[in-house]
Design a protein around this motif. Structure first.
Motif, short mmCIF file in Angstrom:
data_model
loop_
_atom_site.label_atom_id
_atom_site.label_comp_id
_atom_site.label_asym_id
_atom_site.label_seq_id
_atom_site.Cartn_x
_atom_site.Cartn_y
_atom_site.Cartn_z
N VAL A 1 0.87 -1.17 0.00
CA VAL A 1 0.00 0.00 0.00
C VAL A 1 0.91 1.22 0.00
O VAL A 1 1.51 1.57 1.01
CB VAL A 1 -0.93 0.00 1.23
N GLY A 2 1.01 1.88 -1.15
CA GLY A 2 1.93 3.00 -1.30
C GLY A 2 2.88 2.74 -2.44
O GLY A 2 3.09 1.59 -2.86
N LEU A 3 3.45 3.81 -2.97
CA LEU A 3 4.32 3.68 -4.13
C LEU A 3 5.70 3.14 -3.80
O LEU A 3 6.35 2.53 -4.66
CB LEU A 3 4.46 5.05 -4.82
N ARG A 4 6.18 3.38 -2.58
CA ARG A 4 7.54 2.95 -2.24
C ARG A 4 7.66 1.43 -2.30
O ARG A 4 6.93 0.70 -1.64
CB ARG A 4 7.93 3.46 -0.86
N GLY A 5 8.58 0.97 -3.12
CA GLY A 5 8.81 -0.47 -3.27
C GLY A 5 7.89 -1.15 -4.26
O GLY A 5 8.06 -2.34 -4.55
N GLU B 1 -11.25 -7.31 -11.23
CA GLU B 1 -11.75 -6.24 -10.38
C GLU B 1 -10.67 -5.23 -10.00
O GLU B 1 -10.92 -4.03 -9.95
CB GLU B 1 -12.39 -6.83 -9.12
N SER B 2 -9.47 -5.71 -9.71
CA SER B 2 -8.39 -4.79 -9.35
C SER B 2 -8.04 -3.88 -10.53
O SER B 2 -7.84 -2.67 -10.36
CB SER B 2 -7.14 -5.56 -8.90
N VAL C 1 -0.15 9.04 -12.37
CA VAL C 1 0.46 8.63 -11.10
C VAL C 1 -0.47 8.93 -9.92
O VAL C 1 -0.57 8.16 -8.97
CB VAL C 1 1.83 9.32 -10.91
N ARG C 2 -1.18 10.05 -9.98
CA ARG C 2 -2.15 10.38 -8.93
C ARG C 2 -3.25 9.32 -8.86
O ARG C 2 -3.67 8.91 -7.77
CB ARG C 2 -2.75 11.76 -9.20
N GLY C 3 -3.70 8.83 -10.02
CA GLY C 3 -4.70 7.77 -10.04
C GLY C 3 -4.18 6.48 -9.41
O GLY C 3 -4.91 5.79 -8.68
N ILE C 4 -2.91 6.14 -9.68
CA ILE C 4 -2.31 4.95 -9.06
C ILE C 4 -2.26 5.13 -7.54
O ILE C 4 -2.55 4.19 -6.78
CB ILE C 4 -0.91 4.69 -9.63
N GLU D 1 -4.14 3.78 -2.00
CA GLU D 1 -4.62 4.28 -0.72
C GLU D 1 -5.96 3.68 -0.31
O GLU D 1 -6.31 3.68 0.87
CB GLU D 1 -4.74 5.81 -0.77
N ARG D 2 -6.69 3.17 -1.29
CA ARG D 2 -8.04 2.69 -1.01
C ARG D 2 -8.14 1.17 -1.07
O ARG D 2 -9.25 0.61 -1.17
CB ARG D 2 -9.03 3.32 -1.99
N LEU D 3 -7.02 0.49 -1.00
CA LEU D 3 -7.03 -0.97 -0.99
C LEU D 3 -7.53 -1.50 0.35
O LEU D 3 -7.28 -0.92 1.38
CB LEU D 3 -5.64 -1.51 -1.27
#
Length: 485
Positions: free
Chosen positions: A299-303, A405-406, A475-478, A483-485
């Motif tokens: 959850v998050g872009l890092r990694g 779905e994802s 990137v904002r959409g990603i 954040e909503r997972l």
């Protein structure tokens, strides 16, 4: 000549690939190729018998391939339903190493043309082939005959002319109808993606033995197995018609639960048990598991591991937009900007196409697979004759009975970001079976941020600020998705 699977077998293949030929009784022939195919030829339409198979095993075993012959003929026999026919099939995984085989003295990478063809066949369906060039209205020849025969076999109407080797208006309509049925881009042109789907559509459950191998087996028979397993509650992942590891795991679990031999193979006994239990399953709305288990691990872009692919490239220029902008160049510029932003946020990113080169959809998927991404992002742009047409759209993987779905959620967040951030017309999200969405066993989306033919959207892409604005919105959409997972 072409086998039942429809691969282009002929003198060029024998010159490029042939490694060993066994003459069987009464003029029958078994040919082995270095690119992973075998061809069983029979004179006069006669089937191969068990005695001939035994001779093949003995003769090949005495030749340069040694004891591996038994494995090859066993696989050949299983592929042809217990007998070798005028057919084409695959060797078992790892049967012949890449590069020079010292036993045969044959360099499998000697010819660049041969190597490209080897990769094309190796990545394909069980039938294996891909159309070398797009086939469309006005073409004629063997390729058109093959396409027409397959369409007729699938009950598509070809007009009064029928199978005549000419790609006329009725053949074009049949191709478009097939593409619509398979959720492909309905342009009436048979390219790599449509040809692959056309070949796979002819695979009927029970015609061949299904099992896990590399490259994976694929086709509508695999899809049928996945659909039944999912209905019975055995999670085989995406219903994509590709026999991957998760499909084998689900199959073995089913076999274990029903008292069958847990060999991970779909033979007669397994098919009979699947069909028997399917009949006993109540009809109704079914819930199928999402690819990637419905979530991204981080959850998050890092990694986060992301593969970004700029579509088009090389001779495939795409549309020509405002001020002469080419889609292939704009796609690459936006993809590079997306990669830069993701890397700055701590993500691990690879760019599938880094320069102006042509790549087939399956070569792109192969390159991305090697990176093992958690998200696969394809970048394209729209073009239309009407310069007023504008808007942003996204696509996710979908079949008739399956929705990723994802991918659907990620596609929704990205198009929402483009609409709100760039004031684009909302062209919504769409489920499709494009190769760039189907081939990846991860969350995959295709993004079309705007139309290069539109004065406002295309004009902005001629400046760095316009390219960066699209990248930031993607990137904002990603980020919203994570954040909503």
């Amino acid at each position: 000549m072409a086998g039942r699977a429809g691969l282009p077998i002929g003198s060029w293949r024998e010159q490029q690939y042939e490694t060993h030929r066994v003459v069987l009784p009464k003029g029958a022939t078994l040919i082995l190729y270095t690119d992973g195919l075998y061809e069983a030829r029979r004179p006069g339409g006669r089937m191969f018998g068990e005695e001939e198979l035994a001779v093949a095993v003995r003769e090949v075993a005495a030749g340069p391939l040694g004891g591996a012959a038994a494995r090859l003929v066993a696989a050949a026999r299983a592929h042809a339903g217990g007998r070798l026919a005028d057919d084409v099939g695959w060797w078992p995984s790892g049967f012949l190493p890449r590069g020079r085989d010292q036993r045969l003295g044959y360099n499998t990478a000697a010819s660049p043309t041969a190597e490209r063809a080897r990769r094309s066949h190796a990545r394909g369906s069980s039938a294996g082939g891909v159309v070398v060039r797009p086939v469309s209205r006005g073409n004629r020849g063997k390729e058109v005959l093959d396409i027409q025969k397959r369409l007729r076999g699938l009950d598509f109407f070809l007009g009064r002319e029928g199978v005549d080797g000419f790609f006329g208006p009725n053949t074009e309509l049949a191709v478009k109808a097939f593409q619509q049925q398979r959720l492909l881009y309905a342009d009436g042109v048979v390219g790599d993606n449509t040809w692959m789907e056309l070949v796979e559509a002819g695979d009927t459950l029970g015609d061949r033995l299904l099992y896990l191998r590399q490259p994976p087996m694929r086709g509508d028979d695999v899809l049928a197995i996945q659909q039944i397993l999912d209905e019975l509650g055995f999670d085989c992942g995406a219903e994509d018609g590709i026999f991957r590891q998760q499909t084998e795991d689900a199959l073995i679990e089913f076999q274990r639960n029903t008292g069958l031999n847990t060999d991970g193979m779909v033979g007669e006994a397994t098919i009979a048990q699947l069909k028997r239990l399917k009949k006993a399953t109540p009809e109704g709305k079914k819930t199928v598991p999402d690819r990637h288990d419905g979530y991204v691990k981080l959850v998050g872009l890092r990694g986060l591991r992301v593969a970004v692919d700029a579509l088009r490239g090389g001779n495939d220029m795409g549309g020509r937009g405002v001020a002469g902008l080419l889609e292939k160049d704009i796609n690459l510029s936006v993809a590079q900007a997306v990669r830069r932003l993701l890397v700055e946020a701590g993500a691990d990113v690879t760019l599938v196409r880094e320069s102006d080169v042509a790549m087939s959809p399956y070569e792109r998927a192969d390159a991305a697979h090697a990176f093992s991404p958690e998200i696969y992002l394809s970048i394209a742009h729209g073009w239309d004759r009407d310069p007023e047409v504008a808007g942003a759209a996204t696509y996710y993987f979908r079949r008739a009975t399956y929705v990723a779905e994802s991918g659907k959620r990620l596609a929704g967040y990205i198009v929402k970001s483009l609409v709100e951030g760039l004031n684009r017309v909302d062209l919504h999200t769409h489920g499709r079976s494009y190769a760039c969405l189907r081939e990846m066993p991860c969350v995959a989306v295709l993004v079309e941020p705007g139309f290069i033919s539109n004065a406002h959207e295309g004009g902005a892409l001629g400046r760095d600020e316009g390219v960066m604005a699209e990248a930031e919105a993607i990137v904002r959409g990603i980020t919203w998705f994570l954040e909503r997972l």
